[in-house]
Every structure is written in structure tokens, then in C-alpha cells.
Enzyme design. Structure first.
Site, PDB file in Angstrom:
ATOM      1  N   CYS A  76     -24.008  13.725  73.096  1.00 29.15           N
ATOM      2  CA  CYS A  76     -22.882  12.825  72.864  1.00 29.15           C
ATOM      3  C   CYS A  76     -21.609  13.639  72.665  1.00 29.15           C
ATOM      4  CB  CYS A  76     -23.144  11.953  71.633  1.00 29.15           C
ATOM      5  SG  CYS A  76     -21.769  10.849  71.234  1.00 29.15           S
ATOM      6  N   GLN A 200     -14.473   9.046  56.126  1.00 23.83           N
ATOM      7  CA  GLN A 200     -14.008   8.737  57.472  1.00 23.83           C
ATOM      8  C   GLN A 200     -14.857   9.481  58.495  1.00 23.83           C
ATOM      9  OE1 GLN A 200     -11.889   6.483  58.117  1.00 23.83           O
ATOM     10  NE2 GLN A 200     -10.397   6.294  56.471  1.00 23.83           N
ATOM     11  N   GLU A 251     -12.675   2.085  42.389  1.00 26.04           N
ATOM     12  CA  GLU A 251     -13.660   1.942  43.469  1.00 26.04           C
ATOM     13  C   GLU A 251     -14.906   1.292  42.880  1.00 26.04           C
ATOM     14  OE1 GLU A 251     -15.987   1.805  46.564  1.00 26.04           O
ATOM     15  OE2 GLU A 251     -13.920   2.520  46.814  1.00 26.04           O
ATOM     16  N   ASN A 299      -6.572   0.679  50.367  1.00 21.90           N
ATOM     17  CA  ASN A 299      -7.319   1.131  51.543  1.00 21.90           C
ATOM     18  C   ASN A 299      -8.616   0.336  51.604  1.00 21.90           C
ATOM     19  OD1 ASN A 299      -8.124   2.667  53.772  1.00 21.90           O
ATOM     20  ND2 ASN A 299      -9.096   4.211  52.482  1.00 21.90           N
ATOM     21  N   CYS A 326      -8.092  -0.100  58.594  1.00 29.42           N
ATOM     22  CA  CYS A 326      -8.828   0.186  59.827  1.00 29.42           C
ATOM     23  C   CYS A 326      -8.902  -1.052  60.716  1.00 29.42           C
ATOM     24  CB  CYS A 326     -10.229   0.698  59.515  1.00 29.42           C
ATOM     25  SG  CYS A 326     -11.243  -0.465  58.581  1.00 29.42           S
TER      26      CYS A 326
END
Length: 368
Positions: A76, A200, A251, A299, A326
């Protein structure tokens, strides 16, 4: 993938600009040049579906119904070289253990997936997603073999996914190495990534994103900042190191918060940044409007922050809001609920080459 990368980047930039064209005060927004990715070997995370048999395993993707046979993906172009080099050694390891891959059609076997993450340099974390703990002792006993086959291995875990479902991982994680977190240099901070902590997929572009948000925070002159949906603390830690005096990171994952606290101690900023485990929106609601800092960074997951939280921020006293997303569509939807803020700058971060996915960040300022 045959589309030239420069054309891909221009197409995604145009698409992002179109999606955000009708947010409130869009005419005030300046688009910065996009943060480009390497066109290949950029992906520092990989999920390998395991198929075949213990003697002849496949690492790649799951084929179509009705057999769902495993399909090898040994070459890949998205994977980093460090991840690509571990594919054949992982096959050898499976053969040596005799652990049977999970057969979706028959609902038999144990090994469902292998998740690989590359951290600083070529350091690797490898997670074996298993149907049960049946082979846990065998995996523990064969750890020296795995380490000899893959010298870059630093963290190895067994994740238990007992149900027959199209999920990446289960709720139970068992670390089988002495080291429990993977060091990952993102931007200017070496984070400590736990097995189930979000990171990420493109560390190079993520570094550009962190540095951009740090620059915005520094130039705003804000002395206090909240980093909501902070993960392992990337934005919060960069802000604290960049000069923001009081930083809070929130978080929902206690594991991610523990990693963030460790990094803060290593970086010498524990006195300036506090991390809290909890739902980001609910935590903000509990603080109250009057407690809002000078700057807020959000985020969120692809779904965005949602109507109630967007409206709460819209009424807050924060002078600046930095929204990293995103999903430009949910970003636009949320910003339409925040008309009290005008976008100053926006930037596309090409985290996902050869796809239609886009990561955008927007700097907003409270209107007088």
C-alpha cells in the site's frame, strides 16, 4: 490515486472554500495556503484485517460477501516504510503462534485485526484485536519472538473484541510489554500515545496543524485557553509552550488525559496546563459562561460540536475561537450557529491524500 497530487489538493481546497462560503461573515475570512502532504508513505496508522489460515495468513482488507476472504495488501502506497516493513514479520509471527485468523463467514477463529501505529522515528505500537483471551498466554510467551522479528516494536497489546460486529476494537485492552505508551513527536511536542488514544493518521500534516493553531493562539495574545476534545493534549501543550499562561484540556478518555499529564510533566508546563477527564461540552456548561477563557480551541469528532454547544460558545465571553475539523460540512453547520463570531483565517490541512476527506481549521474573533 492517478490524479496528480497538485490537482487533488486544488480540488479539495476549492471544495472546502465552497462548503464554508455561506457561514456568517464569510467575506472577512482569509484562506491561507493549504498544508500539503507527502503524496505517498504518509500514513502512520494502519488497520490490517487478518484472513486466511494460521499457516497462510493474509494482512490487508476483507473481501466481499459471502466468503469475506482476506485480501493481502503488502504494497500500500499510503503506509510509511516502517509500517510496510512489519507486514511480513507479522505473518511469520502468526504462523509461529498457530493462532487462527477470525473467519467472518464461519464465525470461528481468534485473531481479527492487527493495528499498527508509528511514533517518533520508527518506533511502533502493535495491537492484536482478538475474539477472546484464549490465546493471551501464548501471545505473552511469544513476545520475545515478536520483538526479535520487529526490533522497532515498543508497545504491544491485546485488545478483546468478543462480538461479531464491524468494529475496529473492543473495550478491553491488555498491554503485554513493559512500555505502555508510544512516544510520538507531533509538531514541537513529543506526546505519549496510549493504545486507545486518538492520533492523526498523518503525523507530518498534523504537525503543521498544531503549529498553525499555536501561532494563532500566540498572535491573539490570549493569556487563558481551553482545549476541548483535547485527546492526548497536543493543542493544549503547544499553547502552554507557546506562552499561554493558563490552559485547560478536556477529553473524555481517562487514558488520554493520563498521557497528556505525563507529557506536561516531561515538558515542564504542569503548572500552566491542567487536564480533566470528562465530556468536553458538559464540562464547559458546568464552568458557566462567566468562566470562559480568552480563547477556546475545539477539535471534535466528525459530527461536530452540535447545536447546543455551538450556541453556548456563541454566547460566551471568549474573544477567540479556533475550530479544527475533519468534516467541513459539520464545521459549516456549527459555525452557522455562531453568528457572534467572524472568521478571520482558515486553512486546509491535507491529512488524507487520494480521498475526498478534508481537515480544516478556522480562527474566529468575537464581534464588538
Amino acid at each position: 490515486m492517478p490524479t496528480p497530487y497538485d490537482l487533488q489538493l486544488a480540488q479539495r481546497q476549492s471544495a472546502a472554500e465552497k462548503i464554508l462560503a455561506d457561514i456568517p461573515h464569510a467575506s472577512t475570512m482569509q484562506w491561507l495556503p493549504p498544508a500539503a502532504s507527502s503524496p505517498s508513505h504518509y500514513r502512520t496508522k494502519a488497520k490490517f484485517a487478518i484472513g486466511g489460515t494460521a499457516k497462510h495468513p493474509t494482512l490487508g482488507i476483507t473481501g466481499p460477501a459471502p466468503t469475506y476472504a482476506g485480501v493481502d495488501l503488502p504494497h500500500c502506497l499510503a503506509h510509511t516504510d516502517a509500517i510496510a516493513r512489519c507486514i511480513e514479520p507479522l505473518k511469520e509471527f502468526i504462523r509461529s503462534t498457530g493462532i487462527e485468523p477470525y473467519n467472518i463467514a464461519k464465525r470461528s477463529g481468534e485473531l481479527k485485526q492487527i493495528l499498527v501505529t508509528q511514533g517518533s522515528g520508527e518506533a511502533l505500537m502493535i495491537r492484536f484485536v482478538m475474539r477472546s483471551k484464549r490465546e493471551l498466554a501464548k501471545l505473552r510467551s511469544r513476545l520475545p519472538l515478536l520483538q526479535s522479528l520487529i526490533p522497532a516494536l515498543q508497545v504491544a497489546t491485546v485488545n478483546i473484541l468478543p462480538i461479531h460486529a464491524a468494529l475496529v476494537e473492543g473495550d478491553e485492552e491488555i498491554v503485554i510489554t513493559e512500555q505502555t505508551t508510544l512516544p510520538m513527536l507531533v509538531g514541537d511536542v513529543e506526546l505519549h500515545l496510549g493504545p486507545r488514544s486518538f492520533s492523526q493518521t498523518n503525523t507530518g500534516v498534523a504537525s503543521a496543524l498544531y503549529r498553525q493553531v499555536t501561532l494563532w493562539a500566540r498572535e491573539s495574545g490570549a493569556s487563558s485557553l481551553w482545549d476541548l476534545y483535547c485527546g492526548v493534549g497536543g493543542f493544549a501543550l503547544h499553547a502552554a509552550l507557546g506562552g499561554v499562561e493558563r490552559v485547560s484540556g478536556v477529553e473524555i478518555s481517562p487514558e488520554a488525559i493520563a498521557s497528556a499529564q505525563r507529557t506536561a510533566a516531561d515538558a515542564g508546563v504542569s503548572d500552566r496546563v491542567a487536564f480533566v477527564a470528562g465530556d468536553a461540552a458538559q464540562w464547559a456548561f458546568n464552568q458557566g459562561i462567566d468562566a470562559t477563557p480568552e480563547a477556546i480551541v475545539v477539535n471534535p469528532p466528525r459530527r461536530g460540536i452540535g447545536g447546543a454547544f455551538a450556541e453556548w460558545i456563541n454566547d460566551s465571553h471568549a474573544r477567540y475561537v479556533i475550530y479544527s475539523s475533519c468534516n467541513p460540512k459539520s464545521l459549516a453547520r456549527d459555525l452557522k450557529r455562531m453568528p457572534n463570531y467572524a472568521p478571520l483565517q482558515a486553512r486546509l490541512f491535507d491529512m488524507f491524500p487520494h480521498t475526498e476527506h478534508m481537515e480544516c481549521a478556522v480562527l474566529l474573533e468575537k464581534l464588538p
